[in-house]
Design a protein around this motif. Structure first.
Motif, PDB file in Angstrom:
ATOM      1  N   ASN A  68       0.796  -1.233   0.000  1.00 49.95           N
ATOM      2  CA  ASN A  68       0.000   0.000   0.000  1.00 49.95           C
ATOM      3  C   ASN A  68       0.830   1.287   0.000  1.00 49.95           C
ATOM      4  O   ASN A  68       0.487   2.279   0.663  1.00 49.95           O
ATOM      5  N   GLY A  69       1.901   1.272  -0.769  1.00 52.51           N
ATOM      6  CA  GLY A  69       2.722   2.472  -0.919  1.00 52.51           C
ATOM      7  C   GLY A  69       1.957   3.622  -1.541  1.00 52.51           C
ATOM      8  O   GLY A  69       2.148   4.783  -1.155  1.00 52.51           O
ATOM      9  N   ARG A  70       1.086   3.331  -2.499  1.00 49.84           N
ATOM     10  CA  ARG A  70       0.326   4.391  -3.176  1.00 49.84           C
ATOM     11  C   ARG A  70      -0.536   5.166  -2.185  1.00 49.84           C
ATOM     12  O   ARG A  70      -0.667   6.388  -2.281  1.00 49.84           O
ATOM     13  N   PHE A  71      -1.111   4.463  -1.226  1.00 52.29           N
ATOM     14  CA  PHE A  71      -1.931   5.114  -0.195  1.00 52.29           C
ATOM     15  C   PHE A  71      -1.111   6.144   0.577  1.00 52.29           C
ATOM     16  O   PHE A  71      -1.625   7.201   0.979  1.00 52.29           O
ATOM     17  N   LEU A  72       0.167   5.852   0.777  1.00 47.00           N
ATOM     18  CA  LEU A  72       1.008   6.724   1.596  1.00 47.00           C
ATOM     19  C   LEU A  72       1.590   7.915   0.844  1.00 47.00           C
ATOM     20  O   LEU A  72       2.212   8.776   1.451  1.00 47.00           O
ATOM     21  N   TYR A  73       1.417   7.961  -0.482  1.00 46.32           N
ATOM     22  CA  TYR A  73       2.113   8.981  -1.269  1.00 46.32           C
ATOM     23  C   TYR A  73       1.810  10.401  -0.777  1.00 46.32           C
ATOM     24  O   TYR A  73       2.728  11.193  -0.533  1.00 46.32           O
ATOM     25  N   SER A  74       0.529  10.718  -0.621  1.00 40.40           N
ATOM     26  CA  SER A  74       0.196  12.085  -0.200  1.00 40.40           C
ATOM     27  C   SER A  74       0.599  12.330   1.246  1.00 40.40           C
ATOM     28  O   SER A  74       1.000  13.444   1.608  1.00 40.40           O
ATOM     29  N   VAL A  75       0.527  11.291   2.080  1.00 45.07           N
ATOM     30  CA  VAL A  75       0.890  11.424   3.497  1.00 45.07           C
ATOM     31  C   VAL A  75       2.369  11.780   3.625  1.00 45.07           C
ATOM     32  O   VAL A  75       2.740  12.726   4.325  1.00 45.07           O
ATOM     33  N   VAL A  76       3.214  10.995   2.926  1.00 46.27           N
ATOM     34  CA  VAL A  76       4.658  11.204   3.031  1.00 46.27           C
ATOM     35  C   VAL A  76       5.085  12.466   2.285  1.00 46.27           C
ATOM     36  O   VAL A  76       6.069  13.109   2.649  1.00 46.27           O
ATOM     37  N   SER A  77       4.324  12.864   1.272  1.00 41.46           N
ATOM     38  CA  SER A  77       4.637  14.116   0.569  1.00 41.46           C
ATOM     39  C   SER A  77       4.423  15.330   1.472  1.00 41.46           C
ATOM     40  O   SER A  77       5.080  16.360   1.314  1.00 41.46           O
ATOM     41  N   ARG A  78       3.510  15.198   2.429  1.00 43.67           N
ATOM     42  CA  ARG A  78       3.236  16.310   3.347  1.00 43.67           C
ATOM     43  C   ARG A  78       4.266  16.399   4.469  1.00 43.67           C
ATOM     44  O   ARG A  78       4.530  17.473   4.999  1.00 43.67           O
ATOM     45  N   PHE A  79       4.824  15.252   4.857  1.00 44.57           N
ATOM     46  CA  PHE A  79       5.863  15.232   5.894  1.00 44.57           C
ATOM     47  C   PHE A  79       6.923  14.239   5.420  1.00 44.57           C
ATOM     48  O   PHE A  79       6.859  13.060   5.681  1.00 44.57           O
ATOM     49  N   THR A  80       7.867  14.763   4.664  1.00 43.29           N
ATOM     50  CA  THR A  80       8.847  13.954   3.953  1.00 43.29           C
ATOM     51  C   THR A  80       9.975  13.487   4.882  1.00 43.29           C
ATOM     52  O   THR A  80      10.106  13.987   6.010  1.00 43.29           O
ATOM     53  N   PRO A  81      10.818  12.564   4.397  1.00 43.91           N
ATOM     54  CA  PRO A  81      11.986  12.190   5.202  1.00 43.91           C
ATOM     55  C   PRO A  81      12.862  13.380   5.562  1.00 43.91           C
ATOM     56  O   PRO A  81      13.357  13.467   6.694  1.00 43.91           O
ATOM     57  N   SER A  82      13.033  14.334   4.639  1.00 46.07           N
ATOM     58  CA  SER A  82      13.851  15.511   4.975  1.00 46.07           C
ATOM     59  C   SER A  82      13.147  16.378   6.013  1.00 46.07           C
ATOM     60  O   SER A  82      13.798  16.990   6.876  1.00 46.07           O
ATOM     61  N   ASP A  83      11.802  16.419   5.975  1.00 44.72           N
ATOM     62  CA  ASP A  83      11.049  17.140   7.014  1.00 44.72           C
ATOM     63  C   ASP A  83      11.262  16.475   8.376  1.00 44.72           C
ATOM     64  O   ASP A  83      11.433  17.147   9.396  1.00 44.72           O
ATOM     65  N   ALA A  84      11.222  15.129   8.369  1.00 46.28           N
ATOM     66  CA  ALA A  84      11.418  14.389   9.619  1.00 46.28           C
ATOM     67  C   ALA A  84      12.828  14.621  10.165  1.00 46.28           C
ATOM     68  O   ALA A  84      13.020  14.783  11.378  1.00 46.28           O
ATOM     69  N   TYR A  85      13.815  14.630   9.260  1.00 46.19           N
ATOM     70  CA  TYR A  85      15.199  14.877   9.664  1.00 46.19           C
ATOM     71  C   TYR A  85      15.307  16.238  10.362  1.00 46.19           C
ATOM     72  O   TYR A  85      15.884  16.350  11.450  1.00 46.19           O
ATOM     73  N   ALA A  86      14.719  17.250   9.741  1.00 45.25           N
ATOM     74  CA  ALA A  86      14.757  18.602  10.315  1.00 45.25           C
ATOM     75  C   ALA A  86      14.001  18.659  11.637  1.00 45.25           C
ATOM     76  O   ALA A  86      14.434  19.321  12.595  1.00 45.25           O
ATOM     77  N   PHE A  87      12.877  17.945  11.719  1.00 44.76           N
ATOM     78  CA  PHE A  87      12.079  17.922  12.946  1.00 44.76           C
ATOM     79  C   PHE A  87      12.911  17.418  14.121  1.00 44.76           C
ATOM     80  O   PHE A  87      12.941  18.022  15.201  1.00 44.76           O
ATOM     81  N   PHE A  88      13.592  16.295  13.920  1.00 44.77           N
ATOM     82  CA  PHE A  88      14.354  15.712  15.024  1.00 44.77           C
ATOM     83  C   PHE A  88      15.538  16.591  15.429  1.00 44.77           C
ATOM     84  O   PHE A  88      15.839  16.719  16.624  1.00 44.77           O
ATOM     85  N   GLU A  89      16.176  17.207  14.457  1.00 45.92           N
ATOM     86  CA  GLU A  89      17.261  18.117  14.817  1.00 45.92           C
ATOM     87  C   GLU A  89      16.715  19.330  15.579  1.00 45.92           C
ATOM     88  O   GLU A  89      17.342  19.801  16.521  1.00 45.92           O
ATOM     89  N   ASP A  90      15.520  19.784  15.198  1.00 48.37           N
ATOM     90  CA  ASP A  90      14.910  20.939  15.861  1.00 48.37           C
ATOM     91  C   ASP A  90      14.531  20.636  17.314  1.00 48.37           C
ATOM     92  O   ASP A  90      14.519  21.545  18.153  1.00 48.37           O
ATOM     93  N   ILE A  91      14.197  19.384  17.615  1.00 48.63           N
ATOM     94  CA  ILE A  91      13.828  19.047  19.005  1.00 48.63           C
ATOM     95  C   ILE A  91      15.041  18.576  19.802  1.00 48.63           C
ATOM     96  O   ILE A  91      14.903  17.996  20.882  1.00 48.63           O
ATOM     97  N   GLY A  92      16.238  18.827  19.253  1.00 51.31           N
ATOM     98  CA  GLY A  92      17.450  18.567  20.023  1.00 51.31           C
ATOM     99  C   GLY A  92      18.044  17.192  19.870  1.00 51.31           C
ATOM    100  O   GLY A  92      18.749  16.713  20.774  1.00 51.31           O
ATOM    101  N   LEU A  93      17.792  16.538  18.729  1.00 48.40           N
ATOM    102  CA  LEU A  93      18.366  15.206  18.489  1.00 48.40           C
ATOM    103  C   LEU A  93      19.233  15.261  17.230  1.00 48.40           C
ATOM    104  O   LEU A  93      18.710  15.094  16.121  1.00 48.40           O
ATOM    105  N   PRO A  94      20.523  15.466  17.340  1.00 53.27           N
ATOM    106  CA  PRO A  94      21.385  15.493  16.158  1.00 53.27           C
ATOM    107  C   PRO A  94      21.417  14.123  15.484  1.00 53.27           C
ATOM    108  O   PRO A  94      21.516  13.098  16.165  1.00 53.27           O
ATOM    109  N   LEU A  95      21.328  14.121  14.146  1.00 49.63           N
ATOM    110  CA  LEU A  95      21.304  12.871  13.379  1.00 49.63           C
ATOM    111  C   LEU A  95      22.538  12.763  12.490  1.00 49.63           C
ATOM    112  O   LEU A  95      23.250  13.734  12.254  1.00 49.63           O
ATOM    113  N   LYS A  96      22.758  11.562  11.985  1.00 52.51           N
ATOM    114  CA  LYS A  96      23.823  11.317  11.005  1.00 52.51           C
ATOM    115  C   LYS A  96      23.286  10.336   9.977  1.00 52.51           C
ATOM    116  O   LYS A  96      22.376   9.547  10.258  1.00 52.51           O
ATOM    117  N   THR A  97      23.836  10.388   8.768  1.00 52.40           N
ATOM    118  CA  THR A  97      23.401   9.515   7.683  1.00 52.40           C
ATOM    119  C   THR A  97      24.514   8.527   7.360  1.00 52.40           C
ATOM    120  O   THR A  97      25.670   8.909   7.199  1.00 52.40           O
TER     121      THR A  97
END
Length: 411
Positions: A68-97
């Motif tokens: 069911n990836g198609r179902f998630l397309y609009s959901v993930v487009s609204r809060f993308t992986p890069s949005d999630a990355y920025a969110f966690f850094e903003d709440i004080g959790l430094p990340l690495k790739t």
């Protein structure tokens, strides 16, 4: 204008995101969790390091969601992986790739992810209560609260984020499916995904604990003779069969598994073609010309797999290396390039990282995560029938669906 009351059931990845987001949107939020601590399952993900997300673009993300990836397309487009990355850094959790765009906390500690999310929900004004949800309070086709063991929590919106059935010791015992059914929702068949595979081959037990790195893997469907999955990387032999990153990923590609249907084909020497491998064997046999063949593999193979290979090769263990024929070398090359292990089934769902199956997505509005059957009832996370491959994609589903459910419920 009075603020909306939102009740969130389950303080896992999706529930924490949903609760904090709803509170930031101005709602009065109660987060209901039966465990004394939030985020229990997050604590054990990524071997305690927490592969928090995969920092890829949306199309690449969707290709890693087989269910069911198609179902998630609009959901993930609204809060993308890069949005999630920025969110966690903003709440004080430094990340690495790391390799494969897999993101981890810089500390390599899953507990830091949980602590950051807990701070996020508390700083947003969420009230966390330890209680067990038993039933939804429904009136005239609307969700109006949650009946719990200790008390009933009335609300204008309810978000179900109870997880699946995998790792029940963390609290994922399938409660959300019962609540969804109570509301009239269809729950599709549940099965383990990202789970070790069992084998009837007794040699697996003799190789228990053997970790193979940089090997090739194909899973062949014996009914069609087609390759169901192929990969390159790491795997592990266990007393029951096989595990490790490639095996977990392979499990999510297998459907209607039954004894005899699938075979794992392992290329123990993927860096060498058959001609190069034959030259390597000739060199090793020359160097050990007067020794038994059983003593000539120490540089070629890990110790635990030497005897299983020799048994399958069919050459007497005490045959001298100088007397190995060209045909015997050819057979050995084929064996090393295609070491087969029959697959007999999945390990139990309780050992799976993810539950495949859940609340039917056609009954959920992908623009809001609201139920199409019951007003003001929302779903987020693993309780939904959508799951992905290993690599941080399943947690991204939790972050994106939780974010959208939180925003929608507070409006």
């Amino acid at each position: 204008m009075t603020c909306k009351k939102v009740a969130v059931i389950g303080a896992g990845a999706a529930g924490l995101m949903a609760a904090g987001t709803a509170a930031q949107c101005g709602a009065s939020v109660t987060l209901i969790e039966k465990n004394p601590r939030v985020g229990r399952k997050i604590m054990i993900t990524g071997k305690g390091r927490c592969n928090i997300l995969n920092n890829c673009d949306v199309p690449a993300f969707i290709t890693n969601v087989p269910v069911n990836g198609r179902f998630l397309y609009s959901v993930v487009s609204r809060f993308t992986p890069s949005d999630a990355y920025a969110f966690f850094e903003d709440i004080g959790l430094p990340l690495k790739t790391e390799r494969g765009n897999r993101c981890y906390p810089q500390s390599d500690k899953a507990v830091d992810v949980v602590d950051a999310l807990r701070r996020f929900v508390l700083d947003s004004g969420v009230t966390i209560v330890q209680d067990t949800a038993e039933a939804l309070e429904l009136e005239n086709g609307e969700a109006v609260g949650v009946k719990c063991a200790k008390q009933t929590y009335y609300a204008d919106s309810v978000i179900i984020c109870c997880g699946g059935k995998s790792y029940p010791l963390t609290g994922s015992t399938g409660d959300g499916y019962a609540l969804a059914r109570q509301a009239g929702h269809t729950v599709t068949a549940l099965k383990p995904s990202l789970v070790p595979l069992e084998s009837s081959d007794p040699e697996c037990k003799s190789m228990q604990g053997l970790s193979l790195r940089n090997v090739g893997l194909k899973i062949v469907d014996n009914n069609t003779q087609k390759t169901a999955y192929s990969d390159f990387g790491e795997m592990l032999f266990t007393h029951f069969g096989m595990s490790g990153p490639m095996i977990l990923s392979a499990s999510s590609h297998l459907r209607d598994i039954e004894a005899g249907r699938y075979t794992a084909v392992i290329d123990l020497k993927p860096a060498l073609d058959e001609e190069q491998l034959d030259k390597r064997l000739q060199r090793d046999f020359r160097e050990n010309a007067n020794r038994d063949v059983s003593n000539a593999f120490s540089k070629l193979l890990p110790r635990k797999i030497i005897v299983p290979v020799l048994k399958r090769w069919g050459v007497p263990f005490d045959k001298k290396c100088h007397s190995v024929t060209r045909e015997e070398r050819r057979r050995l090359c084929l064996l090393l390039k295609s070491f087969t292990v029959p697959i007999s089934g999945f390990r139990p769902i309780e050992e799976a990282i993810v539950t495949s199956g859940g609340v039917k997505v056609s009954e959920i509005n992908p623009k809001t995560m609201e139920s199409k059957l019951v007003k003001d009832l929302y779903f987020a996370g693993e309780v939904i029938d959508a799951d992905a491959y290993t690599g941080g994609f399943n947690l991204q589903i939790a972050w994106s669906t939780g974010r959208l459910a939180g925003e929608s419920s507070a409006c």
